[in-house]
Design a protein around this motif. Sequence first.
Motif, PDB file in Angstrom:
ATOM      1  N   UNK A   1       0.835  -1.194   0.000  1.00  0.00           N
ATOM      2  CA  UNK A   1       0.000   0.000   0.000  1.00  0.00           C
ATOM      3  C   UNK A   1       0.869   1.243   0.000  1.00  0.00           C
ATOM      4  N   UNK A   2       0.212   2.362  -0.132  1.00  0.00           N
ATOM      5  CA  UNK A   2       0.944   3.629  -0.188  1.00  0.00           C
ATOM      6  C   UNK A   2       1.754   3.868   1.084  1.00  0.00           C
ATOM      7  N   UNK A   3       1.218   3.448   2.255  1.00  0.00           N
ATOM      8  CA  UNK A   3       1.949   3.695   3.505  1.00  0.00           C
ATOM      9  C   UNK A   3       3.213   2.840   3.610  1.00  0.00           C
ATOM     10  N   UNK A   4       3.353   1.808   2.755  1.00  0.00           N
ATOM     11  CA  UNK A   4       4.545   0.968   2.779  1.00  0.00           C
ATOM     12  C   UNK A   4       5.741   1.626   2.081  1.00  0.00           C
ATOM     13  N   UNK A   5       5.540   2.780   1.473  1.00  0.00           N
ATOM     14  CA  UNK A   5       6.595   3.449   0.703  1.00  0.00           C
ATOM     15  C   UNK A   5       6.938   4.793   1.339  1.00  0.00           C
ATOM     16  N   UNK A   6       8.215   5.182   1.246  1.00  0.00           N
ATOM     17  CA  UNK A   6       8.616   6.467   1.831  1.00  0.00           C
ATOM     18  C   UNK A   6       8.098   7.674   1.055  1.00  0.00           C
TER      19      UNK A   6
ATOM     20  N   UNK B   1       3.949 -10.293   2.223  1.00  0.00           N
ATOM     21  CA  UNK B   1       2.704 -10.652   1.540  1.00  0.00           C
ATOM     22  C   UNK B   1       1.706 -11.215   2.547  1.00  0.00           C
ATOM     23  N   UNK B   2       2.167 -12.110   3.426  1.00  0.00           N
ATOM     24  CA  UNK B   2       1.272 -12.686   4.448  1.00  0.00           C
ATOM     25  C   UNK B   2       0.785 -11.624   5.424  1.00  0.00           C
ATOM     26  N   UNK B   3       1.686 -10.721   5.816  1.00  0.00           N
ATOM     27  CA  UNK B   3       1.289  -9.649   6.736  1.00  0.00           C
ATOM     28  C   UNK B   3       0.217  -8.766   6.098  1.00  0.00           C
ATOM     29  N   UNK B   4       0.388  -8.427   4.824  1.00  0.00           N
ATOM     30  CA  UNK B   4      -0.592  -7.584   4.145  1.00  0.00           C
ATOM     31  C   UNK B   4      -1.925  -8.306   3.945  1.00  0.00           C
TER      32      UNK B   4
END
Length: 185
Positions: free
Chosen positions: A26-31, A74-77
């Motif tokens: 998701x967007x929050x996964x990127x700086x 992937x599992x966490x998401x």
Amino acid sequence: MVVSNINPHNKEIVVRRRIASIFNKREDDFPSLREYNDYLEEVEDMIFNLVAGDDVAATEVKIAEYQEENADLILINHARKAEELALAMSASKGPPAQTDNTDGSSQGISVGAGQYAPTIVGGQPRPTGIAPQPVPLRGGPDMHGYLEDEETMRIRTENASRAAGWSIEFSKKRGFEEAFASFCF
């Protein structure tokens, strides 16, 4: 995964679902927004290659490498998405139904907004929206429950027809006009 022998529209759906289950950041996964947009563009390029059949082998290798390197993420998401879905489902249900009786019986249930009423209340099934059968216009009982005879039915039919603007004379006149109009003089 081979998806070449199915409808092109369905093929795209199958490919998109598969890729979305693997590339689920998701967007929050990127700086930065730029890095997120680059990620989305790369994912769309892979989807296009698989659907169009361009460079499928290299794309499958790239997918397998990503899946192996990011298996935990992937599992966490997936878990995060399931938790958000469960939270949204419980929030959409609203408060639980309240009973008015102290014995906990189902009579007098008040239902909040966004909830369905129970199908059986007080032992009686809730109506399902099926209307009762209509009373026949002819041959059935009149409003007082008496069966009509032939003469009463004929008079009632004539009165209803006249009230609707129909008359036997008009029908005869129209029939003659249509018949004579079909002759070629």
